[in-house]
Design a protein around this motif. Structure first.
Motif, PDB file in Angstrom:
ATOM      1  N   ASN A  69      44.733  34.942  41.427  1.00 45.43           N
ATOM      2  CA  ASN A  69      45.039  35.576  42.694  1.00 45.43           C
ATOM      3  C   ASN A  69      45.167  37.070  42.432  1.00 45.43           C
ATOM      4  OD1 ASN A  69      45.545  33.295  44.702  1.00 45.43           O
ATOM      5  ND2 ASN A  69      46.829  32.685  42.976  1.00 45.43           N
ATOM      6  N   ARG A 129      43.490  40.953  49.585  1.00 46.66           N
ATOM      7  CA  ARG A 129      43.777  39.839  48.679  1.00 46.66           C
ATOM      8  C   ARG A 129      42.521  39.017  48.433  1.00 46.66           C
ATOM      9  NH1 ARG A 129      49.383  39.416  48.492  1.00 46.66           N
ATOM     10  NH2 ARG A 129      50.457  40.545  50.168  1.00 46.66           N
ATOM     11  N   ASN A 169      41.009  35.532  45.704  1.00 51.35           N
ATOM     12  CA  ASN A 169      41.324  34.548  44.665  1.00 51.35           C
ATOM     13  C   ASN A 169      40.061  33.808  44.271  1.00 51.35           C
ATOM     14  OD1 ASN A 169      41.195  31.732  46.072  1.00 51.35           O
ATOM     15  ND2 ASN A 169      42.302  33.062  47.491  1.00 51.35           N
TER      16      ASN A 169
END
Length: 256
Positions: A102, A117, A119
């Motif tokens: 992540n 963000r 991941n």
């Protein structure tokens, strides 16, 4: 005066040596050539301790074959480990470990400093080679391989990522990771040198700024000219629609 037979033997020996040298030179030239459609053959850490790679890392340098300018800043990653099992309704059977990263980052030219963000989760396909991780799903349009090239676990690590896509050039990237925001220049030089054997142009291995990283979380669509109280308008740029840094698959721009 040498015997004619000796002279002929010496001539044949010289010819054989010359041919051998030519073959070696040709082999070296072919081996040095780089097919940009396919991922390079990688020599990763032979006995990686997966658990020691887990936790928080700062990305202090990065390379991406699709980038000609430093585009990101404040990239930080957290690695975790889990075990995949069979789907519900089927007897659970271990399928080997999975490594998940992540990460957060911002675009280098974003005046707001929005925290983005991403991941990615890899399977470890061969437990005898724990430094090779593999990911495959439709959005990656092919197999995405990651290799831990080197690490001392407590200070630094070096990752190489490569994805192949049918009918296109490969996507190649690399991260130099540090447990702290700063990594000594001699260590960075040591790790950069390891990348030259994998067709990475160090001129495009960019430093990742870890300063001024008080990023802002912006949730949901922005309505109106102001993103949030006391903040400048949120910039509207084409790169807002881009995938995160590990999902770039377009062909690189020509490099002069």
């Amino acid at each position: 005066m040498r015997h004619p037979g000796v002279a002929a033997r010496d001539a044949l020996l010289a010819l054989a040596v010359a041919l051998a040298v030519a073959v070696l030179a040709l082999t070296a030239a072919v081996g040095a050539s780089d097919d940009e459609r396919h991922c390079p053959t990688v020599k990763a850490i032979r006995h990686l301790h997966l658990h020691d790679m887990l936790g928080h890392w700062f990305v202090v340098q990065y390379f991406a074959s699709s980038e000609e300018l430093p585009e990101y800043r404040c990239m930080r990653a957290d690695f975790s480990l889990s075990t995949a099992s069979a789907e519900d309704g089927v007897e659970a059977r271990p399928r080997g470990p999975r490594v998940t990263m992540n990460f957060t980052y911002a675009f280098s030219d974003d005046p707001v400093g929005e925290r983005l963000r991403g991941n990615i989760t890899w399977q470890v396909p061969d437990l005898s080679r724990p430094a090779h991780w593999r990911h495959q799903e439709e959005s990656y349009q092919g197999v995405y391989n990651t290799y831990v090239l080197d690490s001392d676990y407590v200070t630094w690590a070096l990752l190489l990522h490569c994805a192949e896509q049918t009918g296109s050039l490969r996507y190649l990237s690399s991260f130099i990771l540090s447990r702290t925001k700063d990594l000594p220049n001699n260590v960075q030089a040591y790790l950069r040198d390891k990348l030259t054997r994998y067709a990475i142009d160090l001129d495009y291995m960019f430093p990742m700024s870890q300063d001024d990283c008080s990023l802002v979380d912006i949730e949901g669509p922005v309505q109106g000219p102001v993103a949030a109280p006391h903040m400048p308008p949120r910039p509207q740029r084409p790169h807002r629609t881009r995938k995160h840094p590990l999902q770039r698959h377009h062909a690189p721009h020509p490099r002069g």
